[in-house]
Design a protein around this motif. Sequence first.
Motif, PDB file in Angstrom:
ATOM      1  N   THR A 218       0.844  -1.210   0.000  1.00 60.02           N
ATOM      2  CA  THR A 218       0.000   0.000   0.000  1.00 60.02           C
ATOM      3  C   THR A 218       0.875   1.253   0.000  1.00 60.02           C
ATOM      4  O   THR A 218       0.570   2.234  -0.681  1.00 60.02           O
ATOM      5  CB  THR A 218      -0.936  -0.006   1.223  1.00 60.02           C
ATOM      6  N   ARG A 219       1.986   1.202   0.749  1.00 54.65           N
ATOM      7  CA  ARG A 219       2.895   2.370   0.796  1.00 54.65           C
ATOM      8  C   ARG A 219       3.468   2.662  -0.579  1.00 54.65           C
ATOM      9  O   ARG A 219       3.627   3.812  -0.975  1.00 54.65           O
ATOM     10  CB  ARG A 219       4.034   2.132   1.788  1.00 54.65           C
ATOM     11  N   LYS A 220       3.821   1.603  -1.317  1.00 55.68           N
ATOM     12  CA  LYS A 220       4.412   1.792  -2.649  1.00 55.68           C
ATOM     13  C   LYS A 220       3.393   2.435  -3.593  1.00 55.68           C
ATOM     14  O   LYS A 220       3.733   3.312  -4.377  1.00 55.68           O
ATOM     15  CB  LYS A 220       4.891   0.455  -3.236  1.00 55.68           C
ATOM     16  N   ILE A 221       2.152   1.999  -3.514  1.00 58.22           N
ATOM     17  CA  ILE A 221       1.109   2.597  -4.368  1.00 58.22           C
ATOM     18  C   ILE A 221       0.842   4.030  -3.926  1.00 58.22           C
ATOM     19  O   ILE A 221       0.849   4.966  -4.731  1.00 58.22           O
ATOM     20  CB  ILE A 221      -0.195   1.767  -4.303  1.00 58.22           C
ATOM     21  N   ALA A 222       0.635   4.219  -2.626  1.00 57.32           N
ATOM     22  CA  ALA A 222       0.281   5.542  -2.094  1.00 57.32           C
ATOM     23  C   ALA A 222       1.366   6.572  -2.417  1.00 57.32           C
ATOM     24  O   ALA A 222       1.073   7.733  -2.706  1.00 57.32           O
ATOM     25  CB  ALA A 222       0.027   5.460  -0.586  1.00 57.32           C
ATOM     26  N   GLY A 223       2.627   6.120  -2.384  1.00 60.69           N
ATOM     27  CA  GLY A 223       3.751   7.025  -2.635  1.00 60.69           C
ATOM     28  C   GLY A 223       3.781   7.581  -4.047  1.00 60.69           C
ATOM     29  O   GLY A 223       4.446   8.583  -4.315  1.00 60.69           O
ATOM     30  N   MET A 224       3.081   6.926  -4.965  1.00 62.08           N
ATOM     31  CA  MET A 224       3.067   7.382  -6.359  1.00 62.08           C
ATOM     32  C   MET A 224       1.907   8.323  -6.653  1.00 62.08           C
ATOM     33  O   MET A 224       1.820   8.886  -7.742  1.00 62.08           O
ATOM     34  CB  MET A 224       2.889   6.183  -7.305  1.00 62.08           C
ATOM     35  N   LEU A 225       0.987   8.465  -5.702  1.00 61.49           N
ATOM     36  CA  LEU A 225      -0.249   9.204  -5.982  1.00 61.49           C
ATOM     37  C   LEU A 225      -0.045  10.705  -5.969  1.00 61.49           C
ATOM     38  O   LEU A 225       0.788  11.227  -5.240  1.00 61.49           O
ATOM     39  CB  LEU A 225      -1.308   8.855  -4.931  1.00 61.49           C
TER      40      LEU A 225
ATOM     41  N   SER B 247      -7.817  10.499  -4.421  1.00 65.45           N
ATOM     42  CA  SER B 247      -6.780   9.949  -5.297  1.00 65.45           C
ATOM     43  C   SER B 247      -7.396   8.867  -6.166  1.00 65.45           C
ATOM     44  O   SER B 247      -8.510   8.405  -5.923  1.00 65.45           O
ATOM     45  CB  SER B 247      -5.619   9.372  -4.476  1.00 65.45           C
ATOM     46  N   THR B 248      -6.647   8.448  -7.166  1.00 65.96           N
ATOM     47  CA  THR B 248      -7.137   7.416  -8.077  1.00 65.96           C
ATOM     48  C   THR B 248      -7.213   6.051  -7.378  1.00 65.96           C
ATOM     49  O   THR B 248      -7.875   5.141  -7.852  1.00 65.96           O
ATOM     50  CB  THR B 248      -6.193   7.287  -9.290  1.00 65.96           C
ATOM     51  N   PHE B 249      -6.522   5.922  -6.242  1.00 64.51           N
ATOM     52  CA  PHE B 249      -6.433   4.631  -5.538  1.00 64.51           C
ATOM     53  C   PHE B 249      -7.450   4.521  -4.418  1.00 64.51           C
ATOM     54  O   PHE B 249      -8.174   3.535  -4.291  1.00 64.51           O
ATOM     55  CB  PHE B 249      -4.994   4.485  -5.006  1.00 64.51           C
ATOM     56  N   ARG B 250      -7.508   5.530  -3.577  1.00 68.94           N
ATOM     57  CA  ARG B 250      -8.392   5.510  -2.409  1.00 68.94           C
ATOM     58  C   ARG B 250      -8.661   6.946  -1.981  1.00 68.94           C
ATOM     59  O   ARG B 250      -7.810   7.816  -2.179  1.00 68.94           O
ATOM     60  CB  ARG B 250      -7.662   4.782  -1.275  1.00 68.94           C
ATOM     61  N   ASN B 251      -9.818   7.167  -1.375  1.00 70.59           N
ATOM     62  CA  ASN B 251     -10.153   8.508  -0.868  1.00 70.59           C
ATOM     63  C   ASN B 251     -10.254   8.479   0.646  1.00 70.59           C
ATOM     64  O   ASN B 251     -10.501   7.434   1.230  1.00 70.59           O
ATOM     65  CB  ASN B 251     -11.492   8.967  -1.435  1.00 70.59           C
ATOM     66  N   TYR B 252     -10.088   9.648   1.241  1.00 66.94           N
ATOM     67  CA  TYR B 252     -10.281   9.743   2.697  1.00 66.94           C
ATOM     68  C   TYR B 252     -11.131  10.975   2.996  1.00 66.94           C
ATOM     69  O   TYR B 252     -10.863  12.056   2.474  1.00 66.94           O
ATOM     70  CB  TYR B 252      -8.930   9.847   3.423  1.00 66.94           C
TER      71      TYR B 252
END
Length: 124
Positions: free
Chosen positions: A20-27, A46-51
């Motif tokens: 998850t860190r690797k994906i989040a780091g690219m956002l 973000s394209t991956f997840r929202n908060y």
Amino acid sequence: MISNINFDGYMVAIDIDFATRKIAGMLKTQKVIEQDGDLFTMKTLSTFRNYYSSFKIGEEFEEVTKGLDNRKCKSMVNWDGERMVCVQTGEKRNRGWTHWIEGEHLYLELCCEGQVLTSPPGKI
Ligand code: RET
């Protein structure tokens, strides 16, 4: 989000797993802030997840960091001059964030335990 320092260290501090860190780091996240008097809604998109987070200034609320580390915190947001400061009290020590505007940019500093996620100094 234009740039940041130590997003990974912050994510390690809140126990986000490696993948998850690797994906989040690219956002390149976007922040949408809605205000109605003292009521705020903050959307981190973000394209991956929202908060999403909603709160009233000066009023403690129960925050579940859904989609992040899924912890419960007692959170409270206050103004410190022109900075918006949130204290997130819970299992993790020294957890919270500060938002402020300088010129054209919105800044965010996030901390948890000994880790601080911030913006590069000077020009972004
Ligand atoms: C993303 C992607 C999934 C993994 C992580 C994320 C981090 C989100 C953060 C949000 C902070 C929000 C704040 C809101 C204020 O109201 C981008 C959702 C870890 C750190 C400070």
